[in-house]
Enzyme design. Sequence first.
Site, PDB file in Angstrom:
ATOM      1  N   CYS A   4      12.052 -42.963  79.327  1.00  0.00           N
ATOM      2  CA  CYS A   4      11.209 -42.192  78.399  1.00  0.00           C
ATOM      3  C   CYS A   4      11.552 -40.710  78.480  1.00  0.00           C
ATOM      4  CB  CYS A   4       9.731 -42.384  78.727  1.00  0.00           C
ATOM      5  SG  CYS A   4       9.119 -44.081  78.561  1.00  0.00           S
ATOM      6  N   CYS A  23       8.100 -43.275  83.549  1.00  0.00           N
ATOM      7  CA  CYS A  23       9.208 -43.988  82.896  1.00  0.00           C
ATOM      8  C   CYS A  23      10.423 -43.071  82.761  1.00  0.00           C
ATOM      9  CB  CYS A  23       8.746 -44.500  81.533  1.00  0.00           C
ATOM     10  SG  CYS A  23      10.067 -45.186  80.508  1.00  0.00           S
TER      11      CYS A  23
END
Length: 319
Positions: free
Chosen positions: A80, A77
């Site tokens: 993230c 991600c």
Amino acid sequence: MQRRNMSMSGVVDLSAVKAAGEAKEKAEQARARSAEQGGAGGPVSLVIDVDEASFEAEVLQRSAEVPVVIDFWAEWCEPCKQLSPVLERVTREYAGRVLLAKIDADQNQMLMQQFGVQGIPAVFAVVAGQALPLFQGAAPEAQIRQTLDQLVQVSEERFGITGLQGVADEGAEQEPQAPAEPENPALAAAQEALDTGDLNGAVQAYQNVLSDDPGNTEARVGLAMAELLGRVQGLDAQQVRKEAADAPSDVEAQLRAADLDMAGGHVEDAFGRLVETVKRTAGDDRETARVRLLELFEVIGAEDPRVVTARSALARVLF
């Protein structure tokens, strides 16, 4: 990216007098135990990795003494990777007023389901065993600090939970001192502008990075995120969604709604809306929708499974 701001009014049971009273009692008991053991002023881990096996001890039990912020993340991600370091740094600066529990979304699907996580990064908090949704997506640092300030205030006023005051972070002390890597000044300036909400400055700074290094993944993601946040600023969400529902063939209306979907963390909805727009349009309108979809792919990252699925759906409608 796309953020659901923390709404204190939406927190289950937070305003319940009985729950607050019980939480205050537990907090007093936790502080008493800490005092008997010599106080909480020594080094503790303010940033911890948590899984399903350790969740009760590391999150639920600790939440009687200190607000625990939960960061759902995954290795693939890209947002993230932007959000997590900011959360870790800010948590350490709060010096025990909050703890940060990092949960790998891929390895802890049961916790994902229990919290109703639909997209990552997703940030929650647990206070006295009560779950609070904070925000979803890579938020600017200014918003993160504002949210944590609200969390600390609510924890103290409603539950009597004041955190582990004045502690040092043993995790920070144990980190090896790696040689400092040369910092790209333009990339640092772009990230600082994004963190402080200077979206125009962030866009220009990321473009400066990409002009010298077109393959810089961090700059591509940051630019897409800054442009998205800029597009949704000042939009009336209710009006945008009404216009999109009333005029499904209006490409601009669908683009605005897709941006809001993405900014609100509804990734699949944003992708699905634009795929359908590409499907029902032709010529310049189709190309406009296709390009916007590709821009939103950049916000999430090419390896995200939702991007892979949406790319396949796009290919089917195009060919």
